[in-house]
Design a protein around this motif. Structure first.
Motif, PDB file in Angstrom:
ATOM      1  N   LEU A  27      -1.240 -60.267 -45.351  1.00  0.00           N
ATOM      2  CA  LEU A  27      -1.293 -58.950 -45.977  1.00  0.00           C
ATOM      3  C   LEU A  27      -1.827 -58.980 -47.401  1.00  0.00           C
ATOM      4  N   ARG A  28      -1.401 -59.948 -48.192  1.00  0.00           N
ATOM      5  CA  ARG A  28      -1.827 -59.971 -49.588  1.00  0.00           C
ATOM      6  C   ARG A  28      -1.708 -61.369 -50.151  1.00  0.00           C
ATOM      7  N   CYS A  29      -2.808 -61.826 -50.704  1.00  0.00           N
ATOM      8  CA  CYS A  29      -2.840 -63.109 -51.401  1.00  0.00           C
ATOM      9  C   CYS A  29      -2.736 -62.826 -52.898  1.00  0.00           C
ATOM     10  N   PRO A  30      -1.850 -63.524 -53.619  1.00  0.00           N
ATOM     11  CA  PRO A  30      -1.766 -63.312 -55.068  1.00  0.00           C
ATOM     12  C   PRO A  30      -3.100 -63.600 -55.751  1.00  0.00           C
ATOM     13  N   GLU A  31      -3.417 -62.822 -56.768  1.00  0.00           N
ATOM     14  CA  GLU A  31      -4.730 -62.906 -57.395  1.00  0.00           C
ATOM     15  C   GLU A  31      -4.943 -64.195 -58.171  1.00  0.00           C
ATOM     16  N   THR A  32      -3.886 -64.924 -58.510  1.00  0.00           N
ATOM     17  CA  THR A  32      -4.062 -66.185 -59.238  1.00  0.00           C
ATOM     18  C   THR A  32      -4.275 -67.375 -58.306  1.00  0.00           C
ATOM     19  N   LEU A  77       1.946 -62.990 -48.967  1.00  0.00           N
ATOM     20  CA  LEU A  77       2.697 -61.991 -48.205  1.00  0.00           C
ATOM     21  C   LEU A  77       2.095 -61.826 -46.809  1.00  0.00           C
ATOM     22  N   TYR A  78       2.972 -61.913 -45.780  1.00  0.00           N
ATOM     23  CA  TYR A  78       2.568 -61.753 -44.382  1.00  0.00           C
ATOM     24  C   TYR A  78       3.462 -60.710 -43.717  1.00  0.00           C
ATOM     25  N   ASN A  79       3.020 -60.223 -42.526  1.00  0.00           N
ATOM     26  CA  ASN A  79       3.968 -59.500 -41.691  1.00  0.00           C
ATOM     27  C   ASN A  79       5.002 -60.489 -41.161  1.00  0.00           C
ATOM     28  N   LYS A  80       6.032 -59.973 -40.490  1.00  0.00           N
ATOM     29  CA  LYS A  80       7.185 -60.809 -40.178  1.00  0.00           C
ATOM     30  C   LYS A  80       6.841 -62.018 -39.321  1.00  0.00           C
ATOM     31  N   ASP A  81       5.992 -61.850 -38.317  1.00  0.00           N
ATOM     32  CA  ASP A  81       5.680 -62.978 -37.437  1.00  0.00           C
ATOM     33  C   ASP A  81       4.458 -63.774 -37.893  1.00  0.00           C
ATOM     34  N   MET A  82       3.974 -63.473 -39.105  1.00  0.00           N
ATOM     35  CA  MET A  82       2.863 -64.203 -39.722  1.00  0.00           C
ATOM     36  C   MET A  82       1.597 -64.172 -38.872  1.00  0.00           C
ATOM     37  N   GLU A 138      13.124 -57.470 -42.076  1.00  0.00           N
ATOM     38  CA  GLU A 138      12.627 -57.487 -40.709  1.00  0.00           C
ATOM     39  C   GLU A 138      11.133 -57.180 -40.598  1.00  0.00           C
ATOM     40  N   TYR A 139      10.481 -56.881 -41.720  1.00  0.00           N
ATOM     41  CA  TYR A 139       9.105 -56.401 -41.668  1.00  0.00           C
ATOM     42  C   TYR A 139       8.104 -57.363 -42.300  1.00  0.00           C
ATOM     43  N   PHE A 140       8.534 -58.133 -43.273  1.00  0.00           N
ATOM     44  CA  PHE A 140       7.632 -59.022 -44.003  1.00  0.00           C
ATOM     45  C   PHE A 140       8.236 -60.413 -44.130  1.00  0.00           C
ATOM     46  N   THR A 141       7.345 -61.353 -44.438  1.00  0.00           N
ATOM     47  CA  THR A 141       7.785 -62.684 -44.822  1.00  0.00           C
ATOM     48  C   THR A 141       6.790 -63.224 -45.833  1.00  0.00           C
ATOM     49  N   SER A 142       7.149 -64.299 -46.498  1.00  0.00           N
ATOM     50  CA  SER A 142       6.246 -64.924 -47.455  1.00  0.00           C
ATOM     51  C   SER A 142       6.224 -66.419 -47.204  1.00  0.00           C
ATOM     52  N   ASP A 143       5.098 -67.013 -47.516  1.00  0.00           N
ATOM     53  CA  ASP A 143       4.946 -68.460 -47.406  1.00  0.00           C
ATOM     54  C   ASP A 143       3.982 -68.917 -48.485  1.00  0.00           C
ATOM     55  N   ASP A 144       4.426 -69.862 -49.295  1.00  0.00           N
ATOM     56  CA  ASP A 144       3.615 -70.384 -50.396  1.00  0.00           C
ATOM     57  C   ASP A 144       3.112 -69.249 -51.294  1.00  0.00           C
ATOM     58  N   GLY A 145       3.951 -68.218 -51.458  1.00  0.00           N
ATOM     59  CA  GLY A 145       3.624 -67.111 -52.351  1.00  0.00           C
ATOM     60  C   GLY A 145       2.779 -66.012 -51.755  1.00  0.00           C
ATOM     61  N   ARG A 156       3.034 -64.992 -57.052  1.00  0.00           N
ATOM     62  CA  ARG A 156       3.744 -65.168 -55.802  1.00  0.00           C
ATOM     63  C   ARG A 156       4.454 -63.897 -55.361  1.00  0.00           C
ATOM     64  N   PHE A 157       4.510 -63.732 -54.043  1.00  0.00           N
ATOM     65  CA  PHE A 157       5.427 -62.794 -53.403  1.00  0.00           C
ATOM     66  C   PHE A 157       6.584 -63.609 -52.818  1.00  0.00           C
ATOM     67  N   PHE A 158       7.772 -63.046 -52.904  1.00  0.00           N
ATOM     68  CA  PHE A 158       8.923 -63.653 -52.248  1.00  0.00           C
ATOM     69  C   PHE A 158       9.619 -62.583 -51.430  1.00  0.00           C
ATOM     70  N   VAL A 159       9.922 -62.897 -50.163  1.00  0.00           N
ATOM     71  CA  VAL A 159      10.594 -61.966 -49.270  1.00  0.00           C
ATOM     72  C   VAL A 159      11.907 -62.597 -48.819  1.00  0.00           C
ATOM     73  N   THR A 160      12.993 -61.845 -48.946  1.00  0.00           N
ATOM     74  CA  THR A 160      14.287 -62.377 -48.514  1.00  0.00           C
ATOM     75  C   THR A 160      14.335 -62.506 -46.987  1.00  0.00           C
ATOM     76  N   ASP A 161      15.131 -63.432 -46.502  1.00  0.00           N
ATOM     77  CA  ASP A 161      15.168 -63.745 -45.067  1.00  0.00           C
ATOM     78  C   ASP A 161      15.644 -62.575 -44.206  1.00  0.00           C
ATOM     79  N   ASP A 162      16.423 -61.659 -44.790  1.00  0.00           N
ATOM     80  CA  ASP A 162      16.959 -60.557 -43.990  1.00  0.00           C
ATOM     81  C   ASP A 162      15.993 -59.387 -43.836  1.00  0.00           C
TER      82      ASP A 162
END
Length: 441
Positions: free
Chosen positions: A179-184, A170-175, A161-168, A153-159
């Motif tokens: 950007l990257r899917c975890p290999e598992t 990684l996306y850019n901020k507005d999804m 401004e460039y990235f976000t994460s959902d269900d592990g 999983r990737f986790f991005v803190t809410d503050d």
């Protein structure tokens, strides 16, 4: 940059520069713990130099000073026992391959101050499970976490401004870009109607079963059980690497996108004008290709993918086992066509063949020998890369061009070729065993 002096304090070497900063540049052998200083002779330590502690097999723990702003290229590469890291609060940059091949690193929480994670920063960190990106992180290289097979999983803190994460993931901020899917990842990934994905987003996701586009997605459609196509269904866009069913290619599919079967290698040539610019195959679970007999661009022979005229071997499926015998009509083996097919034990190449393209047989770990026909004029870059079992290659054409690192990692290889040939020159240059091959006039 002018160097003022080098000094050893404790077990660590530092360099003090005339511009008023110092760097940690190395340590005495066999050190297992480092407690880096914040200042040397009242000069702040702001960086760890390139390759400073690279290859330190004993290092288990590092304490960084809060004055540290940059960790240089390959600074800790190959520190195989380094397990946990607490990064300093002032760190801004992690440079290329700085923690690559740190096999025991597990969880990484990066500081608020960090801005940049460069190419291959954590490549081959095989135990890495999670990554936390915080407030100021604005640049993450697509290859920063390449070949991290335990990453969950990737986790991005809410503050941030460039990235976000959902269900592990990684996306850019507005999804709008994945950007990257975890290999598992072992469950399907959904592409919303406003979402695209980065070219390396699913690299090495060997368990990913499906990528499903929303029905109203303007660019993509999902027509074949989790396989991604262009909206009109004519171009194969992405085959999830965890697919375990045969891949059906219907008559309307006339194009295969770059990296459709594997995102880890950039193709360099076209099979046929406006038909396919193909990629290195690494769908190791794929049982076979099945092409409609009415397809104008492609065909399959015993589950292996060729162009319609059977002149180009495009892709051998990952689950192939045994000796790969190509049709007599084949003149080219495409870029990465057999790469990653670990069950290929032998290969029979036709006399018509003239090109073995880049990475064509890379990572065919069971391949033991290969006879290269006299018509082959080019063996591409990394053509037999990491074929660990390869012992014998016979190259009868004295003028065959051999690309960079064509046989890198073939540790037990002997090349047989005519004396004075380009193959002999290649063998001598790369310290590969060579035996002269008698030729008949």
């Amino acid at each position: 940059m002018e160097q003022e002096k080098t000094i050893l304090i404790g077990v660590v070497w530092y360099q003090i520069f005339a511009d008023g900063h110092a760097e940690a540049v190395g340590c005495i052998p066999c050190v297992n713990q480092l407690d880096l200083l914040a200042a040397v002779e009242n000069v702040p330590v702001t960086a760890i130099a390139d390759e400073a502690f690279s290859g330190n097999f004993f290092l288990t723990e590092v304490r960084f000073p809060d004055t540290l702003e940059r960790i240089g290229k390959e600074a800790f590469r190959g520190c195989e026992k380094l397990r946990e890291l607490t990064f300093p609060t002032g760190l801004k940059t992690l440079e290329d391959s700085c923690f690559a091949q740190c096999f025991q690193l597990r969880d990484i929480s990066l500081p608020d101050s960090l801005e940049t994670i460069a190419d291959f920063a954590f490549k081959d960190c095989i135990s890495l499970r999670s990554v936390t990106l915080r407030k100021n992180c604005r640049e993450v290289s697509p290859t920063a976490f390449q070949e991290c097979p335990s990453l969950e999983r990737f986790f991005v803190t809410d503050d941030n401004e460039y990235f976000t994460s959902d269900d592990g993931i990684l996306y850019n901020k507005d999804m709008t870009i994945l950007l990257r899917c975890p290999e598992t990842r072992n469950t399907p990934v959904r592409l919303r109607e406003d979402m695209d994905f980065q070219p390396d987003a699913f690299d090495r996701c060997m368990w990913l079963p499906a990528v499903i586009a929303d029905d109203d997605h303007p660019m993509y459609s999902t027509l074949d059980d989790g396989v991604l196509y262009s909206k009109d269904g004519t171009q194969l866009m992405l085959v999830p690497q965890g697919r375990k069913q045969p891949l059906h290619i219907e008559e309307n599919v006339t194009d295969i996108a770059e990296r459709a079967l594997d995102q880890s290698f950039v193709p360099v040539m076209q099979v046929k004008d406006d038909v396919v610019d193909f990629a290195w195959i690494d769908c190791c679970s794929l049982p076979r290709f099945e092409v409609s007999e009415y397809n104008p661009a492609f065909c399959d022979v015993d589950g292996i993918l060729y162009d319609k005229e059977q002149t180009v071997l495009i892709a051998c499926y990952g689950a192939f086992k045994g000796v790969l015998e190509l049709p007599d009509t084949v003149t080219m083996i495409d870029c990465g066509a057999v790469s990653g097919c670990g069950g290929v034990t032998g290969v029979v190449l036709p006399d018509a063949l003239f090109l073995i393209d880049n990475a064509a047989f890379a990572c065919c770990t069971a391949l033991k020998e290969a006879d290269i026909p006299s018509g082959v004029t080019t063996i591409g870059d990394e053509a037999f890369l990491s074929c660990f079992s390869l012992e014998t290659v016979r190259i009868t054409n004295p003028d065959t061009e051999i690309g960079t690192d064509a046989f890198l990692g073939c540790l037990n290889l002997t090349i047989y070729a005519p004396s004075g040939s380009t193959a002999e020159e290649y063998a001598n240059t790369h310290e590969i065993a060579f035996q002269p091959l008698e030729t008949s006039d």
